[in-house]
Design a protein around this motif. Structure first.
Motif, PDB file in Angstrom:
ATOM      1  N   LEU A 111      15.025 149.789  42.077  1.00 30.11           N
ATOM      2  CA  LEU A 111      15.338 149.295  40.739  1.00 30.11           C
ATOM      3  C   LEU A 111      14.070 148.770  40.078  1.00 30.11           C
ATOM      4  N   THR A 112      13.809 149.246  38.877  1.00 27.01           N
ATOM      5  CA  THR A 112      12.624 148.823  38.136  1.00 27.01           C
ATOM      6  C   THR A 112      13.048 148.232  36.802  1.00 27.01           C
ATOM      7  N   GLY A 113      12.663 146.983  36.570  1.00 27.28           N
ATOM      8  CA  GLY A 113      12.933 146.338  35.290  1.00 27.28           C
ATOM      9  C   GLY A 113      11.669 146.264  34.456  1.00 27.28           C
ATOM     10  N   HIS A 114      11.795 146.521  33.159  1.00 28.44           N
ATOM     11  CA  HIS A 114      10.658 146.460  32.239  1.00 28.44           C
ATOM     12  C   HIS A 114      11.019 145.589  31.037  1.00 28.44           C
ATOM     13  N   SER A 133      17.094 153.001  37.705  1.00 32.41           N
ATOM     14  CA  SER A 133      17.356 153.113  39.143  1.00 32.41           C
ATOM     15  C   SER A 133      16.965 154.509  39.620  1.00 32.41           C
ATOM     16  N   THR A 134      16.206 154.561  40.693  1.00 39.88           N
ATOM     17  CA  THR A 134      15.752 155.827  41.260  1.00 39.88           C
ATOM     18  C   THR A 134      16.111 155.865  42.742  1.00 39.88           C
ATOM     19  N   THR A 135      16.695 156.957  43.171  1.00 44.06           N
ATOM     20  CA  THR A 135      17.079 157.101  44.577  1.00 44.06           C
ATOM     21  C   THR A 135      15.874 157.532  45.416  1.00 44.06           C
ATOM     22  N   VAL A 136      15.647 156.808  46.504  1.00 41.14           N
ATOM     23  CA  VAL A 136      14.563 157.128  47.433  1.00 41.14           C
ATOM     24  C   VAL A 136      15.187 157.560  48.756  1.00 41.14           C
ATOM     25  N   ARG A 137      14.829 158.744  49.223  1.00 41.41           N
ATOM     26  CA  ARG A 137      15.355 159.257  50.490  1.00 41.41           C
ATOM     27  C   ARG A 137      14.319 159.013  51.585  1.00 41.41           C
ATOM     28  N   PHE A 138      14.631 158.089  52.481  1.00 38.94           N
ATOM     29  CA  PHE A 138      13.698 157.701  53.528  1.00 38.94           C
ATOM     30  C   PHE A 138      13.761 158.661  54.710  1.00 38.94           C
ATOM     31  N   GLY A 139      12.586 159.003  55.225  1.00 39.45           N
ATOM     32  CA  GLY A 139      12.509 159.760  56.460  1.00 39.45           C
ATOM     33  C   GLY A 139      12.673 158.837  57.657  1.00 39.45           C
ATOM     34  N   THR A 140      12.498 159.404  58.841  1.00 37.25           N
ATOM     35  CA  THR A 140      12.638 158.623  60.065  1.00 37.25           C
ATOM     36  C   THR A 140      11.339 158.716  60.872  1.00 37.25           C
ATOM     37  N   PRO A 141      10.416 157.795  60.653  1.00 39.27           N
ATOM     38  CA  PRO A 141       9.164 157.816  61.417  1.00 39.27           C
ATOM     39  C   PRO A 141       9.419 157.497  62.883  1.00 39.27           C
ATOM     40  N   GLU A 173      11.172 161.330  52.185  1.00 39.30           N
ATOM     41  CA  GLU A 173      11.621 162.722  52.147  1.00 39.30           C
ATOM     42  C   GLU A 173      11.787 163.243  50.718  1.00 39.30           C
ATOM     43  N   GLY A 174      12.103 162.346  49.796  1.00 37.82           N
ATOM     44  CA  GLY A 174      12.292 162.803  48.427  1.00 37.82           C
ATOM     45  C   GLY A 174      12.680 161.668  47.506  1.00 37.82           C
ATOM     46  N   VAL A 175      12.646 161.971  46.210  1.00 36.88           N
ATOM     47  CA  VAL A 175      12.997 160.998  45.169  1.00 36.88           C
ATOM     48  C   VAL A 175      13.904 161.692  44.167  1.00 36.88           C
ATOM     49  N   ASP A 176      15.018 161.065  43.866  1.00 37.58           N
ATOM     50  CA  ASP A 176      15.926 161.591  42.846  1.00 37.58           C
ATOM     51  C   ASP A 176      15.855 160.669  41.639  1.00 37.58           C
ATOM     52  N   GLY A 177      15.190 161.140  40.589  1.00 37.59           N
ATOM     53  CA  GLY A 177      14.989 160.316  39.408  1.00 37.59           C
ATOM     54  C   GLY A 177      13.527 160.317  39.005  1.00 37.59           C
TER      55      GLY A 177
END
Length: 211
Positions: A111-114, A133-141, A173-177
């Motif tokens: 979440l980013t507020g401006h 709001s941007t979805t962040v898909r985390f990998g598994t290190p 892994e990726g970003v949606d947004g």
């Protein structure tokens, strides 16, 4: 008109410079815990937006004296983790490790507020705010990879305990947004907010516009 960034974040500064703006950096020094404590049960979006607004407003007096014609942009980012907890910067390796234990292999919402304040002749003429709001898909290190990442201390000082542009990028892994929002300042949201107060972002670019 001067673009003022009320943040010490090198990532935000880098995003703006890459997008054609050389901002004046004025760190707000806002007590984020105090701002949060003064809010009556805020939603995550309300929290990041209020923090961004506090940061922008905190530098108005200093900027008005030196740059009477300016736009001030305050930003704040937090991560809504997969378990529903809203978090900022971990601060310690132990806290960062716990966050990665929760997020690895899952999605989180960054979440980013401006907030934007417009100064004319040293006085506030307009202001606006918003969030994204941007979805962040985390990998598994692996355990070894995570230990190495924590040893860089990079995740200690960034919202959610990860970066997209640094060492942490290997494990996302990726970003949606909007990817720029994950870096700390959303270019599309900033452009929209500037337009709301009558400022076209192209007038702030440091590259001359040819016709």
């Amino acid at each position: 008109m001067r673009f003022v960034l009320a943040s010490a974040s090198p990532a935000r500064l880098s995003v703006l410079r890459s997008a054609g703006i050389e901002p004046l950096v004025q760190v707000s020094g806002v007590d984020e815990d105090a701002v949060a404590a003064a809010l009556p049960d805020p939603s995550p979006a309300e929290l990041v937006t209020a923090l961004a607004q506090a940061k922008a407003e905190a530098v108005v007096a200093d900027i008005a004296a030196a740059e009477p014609d300016a736009v001030i942009v305050g930003c704040d980012s937090m991560l809504l983790m997969a378990d529903g907890e809203i978090v900022g910067k971990p601060g310690t390796r132990e806290a960062a490790a716990k966050r990665w234990a929760h997020n690895a292999g899952n999605d989180g919402q960054l979440l980013t507020g401006h907030a934007v304040v417009r100064l004319r002749d040293g006085k506030i003429s307009a202001h606006t705010k918003g969030h994204l709001s941007t979805t962040v898909r985390f990998g598994t290190p692996t355990e070894a990879e995570l230990d190495a990442y924590l040893a860089t201390d990079e995740p200690l000082h960034v919202a959610g305990g990860f970066t997209l542009e640094g060492f942490g990028g290997w494990f996302i892994e990726g970003v949606d947004g909007d990817p720029s929002s994950v870096l700390g300042i959303s270019l599309p949201l900033t452009r929209k907010l500037l337009a709301e107060i009558g400022v076209s972002v192209v007038t702030l670019w440091n590259t001359p516009i040819t016709k």
